[in-house]
Design a protein around this motif. Sequence first.
Motif: not given
Lengths: 325, 295, 325
Positions: A219, A222, A316, C95, C100-101, C103-106, C150, C152, C159, C163
């Motif tokens: 990330y 990216f 989250p 990508f 993975m690309t 950001n999991p927390v945003l 989010y 996930h 997803r 992207a």
Amino acid sequence: MLVFIIRRMLQSIVALLVMSVLIFVGVFVIGNPIDILINPQADQAEIARATAALGLDQPMWIQYWDFLRHALTGDLGRSFSQNVPAVQLILERMPATVELALCAMLMAILLGIPLGLVAGMKPDAWYSKTIMAGSILGFSLPTFWVGLMLIMVFSVFLGWLPSTGRGHTTLLFGVQVSFLNWDGLTHLMMPALNLALFKLSLLIRLTRAATREAMLQDYVKFARAKGLPMRRIVGVHVLKNILIPIVTVIGLEFGSLIAFAIVTETIFAWPGMGKLLIDSINVLDRPVIVAYVLIIVCLFVVINLVVDLMYSLLDPRVRLAGARA
Amino acid sequence: MSSADVESPFKRVAADFAESRLALVGLATLILILIVAVGAPWVSPQNPYNLATLDIMDSKLPPGGHSLDGMTFWLGSDDQGRDMLSAIFYGLRVSLGVGILATVIALAIGLAVGLVAAWSGGWVEVVIMRLVDLQLSFPSILIALVLLASLGQGVDKIVIALITVQWAYYARTVRGVALVERNKEYIEAATCLALSTPRILFHHLLPNVMPPLIVIATVQVAHAIALEATLSFLGLGMPITSPSLGLLIANGFTHLMSGKYWISLYPGLALLITIVSINLVGDQLRDVLNPRLQK
Amino acid sequence: MTVLVVENLKTSFFTKAGVVKAVDNVSFSVGAGKVLGLVGESGSGKTVTAFSIMGLVDPPGRIVGGRVLLEGHNLLDCDDEAMRRLRGDRIAMIFQDPMMTLNPVLRIDTQMKETLRAHRAVSREKAHDLSRNALGRVGISSPDERLKAYPHQLSGGMRQRVAIAIALLNNPRVIIADEPTTALDVTIQAQIIFEVQKLARETGTAMVWITHDLSVIAGLADNVCVMYAGRIVESGPTADLLDHPMHPYTAGLIASIPSRNPRGKPLAQIPGMTPSLLRLKPGCAFRDRCARADAACGVAPDITHPTTARTLRCFHPITATAETQ
């Protein structure tokens, strides 16, 4: 989410019960409770009376039940040396320790996280290596030695800061605090720094390791591909990801700060719970020792619970686990 | 990648380790300290615990001062007339001895417990791991203090305290590696008939678990030494008959204020150098053995 | 109109074990609204080529030669800040693995809006609108909900659409897509490919589509480059190349597609393995696996132009169509 909270609270209660059993076993079964709870200077008749009063001639589980009952009402015996309830003694000294610990934690966070971020972003730069070398020094130096050196430099040689005691305190919400007046502040500075040093080094290393790993993640690549400035990548993308484990560690370490305060308080004669413990150990004032242990255990369990809850709020993926679209 | 090019893992680790000059300095210092500590009786100018050789008239001399019979106190003398340099050598011996002994025993215990937990599985494992977690959530100094408060003083009690504080780290690491290996074992079990005997565990588990254990042990030795020094400083540690560096520092504390800093400072420096060297070595070992940072 | 021209690009990795020529003299060009397919096995240098164009090659890698012309300007002459401004704005990248690309927390909207605001001054509301529209363009229903989600909480296909939407936000001139559908279901894959093709035609964006899957190329790309061991061994218009492959490797790739094999017969394979780029022997890299190789192949073949639209690096090209049955 609610299920999670309830489950964690139940776990904490179980942990508390287990710890109470362990302490009970330590005091009543392994140790000689007569020595531990009854003033060794009492005479035979006094001992007999106290034994009966404390129920030490009763079967084990009744004793445990009594112990538990008394503990829940806050009755953990009376201090030998000062003849006041042990719990009261400890609670009186708690604010001093908590203030010291909070101050130290603040120092560690405000210095540690930025330094760690810097060192993690460019691990091969000269300043990063200096920071890391410094951090090794920081957690290698035993706390008491740093305290000695601080006193030697700032009190004996330079005469800038006082070396013992708490100084003036002001009343804030019913507790005495030091940081609101200048004299108290000068007394607070060295002990807080002393206590903070170890955690500071730990935080630097932790932040650096987490940053280094984070920078290798997809990330981040990216984010660069999107043309985001480095400022934002580190300040938002990386920071938010590493804050989660770091906050967890900070929370857990807070409890250990309170424990480590024992050493700092002894050196600087800071009138907190830690110093009380050492003094009590030296004069064999066992009810106070038992009370201290119990209170600290409760504190730890509560801190662990709070940290767990905070973690689930911050991440989250955990918080919204039930809400998959 | 052709298999002909695989170097011995030990060589690779040694080569990677040597990339940090700082770590090499730490290693060299450490070896020097170990030699001094082991050979203290032969290296010291004086045996500071042989009362016959002491003269109270030699007390509190600054570094470089001379005793009545012509011996030079390179680092000064303490309030009993003991040569600080010798006291430090003997102190190093005690500090290192206690630290290493406790670490080795704790490692053995932790390894054994971890293996038992990993191999038994089920509720045995759960109980053991809960115990480990419980112990690890409390700071070492607290556990040590409470233990010493109930057990009393003495060298053996200190070692017990140090062991108690440490074993859980090893147990947890061993079990962590065992978890990973256990999953792999299922794949192997499908193809071969043999049950998961302790032999297989030793064959697969031990090589995988040694690197992190070594790293932990190295750092823990430093931690044990520091803890013992702290306990001695607080008056709960080593008895006066075989003082560690911590006790030496404590003894010199009172003289700090009156300017006779050397009684506390030099043992403190010795302690410092020892711990820092160990940590430098342990640090580099950890970076070198960490698979996630391999480029 | 040609948007992107890559001329003799060379990127090498300088590792402790030796020098790896990941991209060795690669040249191609893409026109507006056209899709160029870049085909090759893993390790052939496709992703490094993409990163080289984007300026995202990290040490120990370095671009050592060639030119990358984006609308006439050589990207390799740009400094870091100029490159940052171009990325995500004039040239964007998608990508392979969106989990993975992103950001999991945003939140999704955060990650979209920041792409806009990194390149031009837009108000939050405008950014929100633009993001919502972009999501709509890639076929995501109820975009407002998705914006607040989010990563996930979204499925893999969604997803990846996000992207793609992010890549489109600033209306770039070129989009480089690195195996964007490899991690997805075949049905989703087809959908996304269709939509991407439509978008490219509509917006006039040039696309470089990197993949190892020839069937994707067949349905999507206008032109194809086949990469092997860091070099382009053959290129040309898709239909022509697939019907009349000239390089033995290309022929081998086509033959090994399972659907091309008659039932019951063993699957056709290219014998041998991709060579290690560390120990590349001089000469044609495909030599050891080629049935047509001889002593002449000990020298690396130069680029030839068998027809105006085709390029080839081979001394023994396949000329008869019968060989590919």
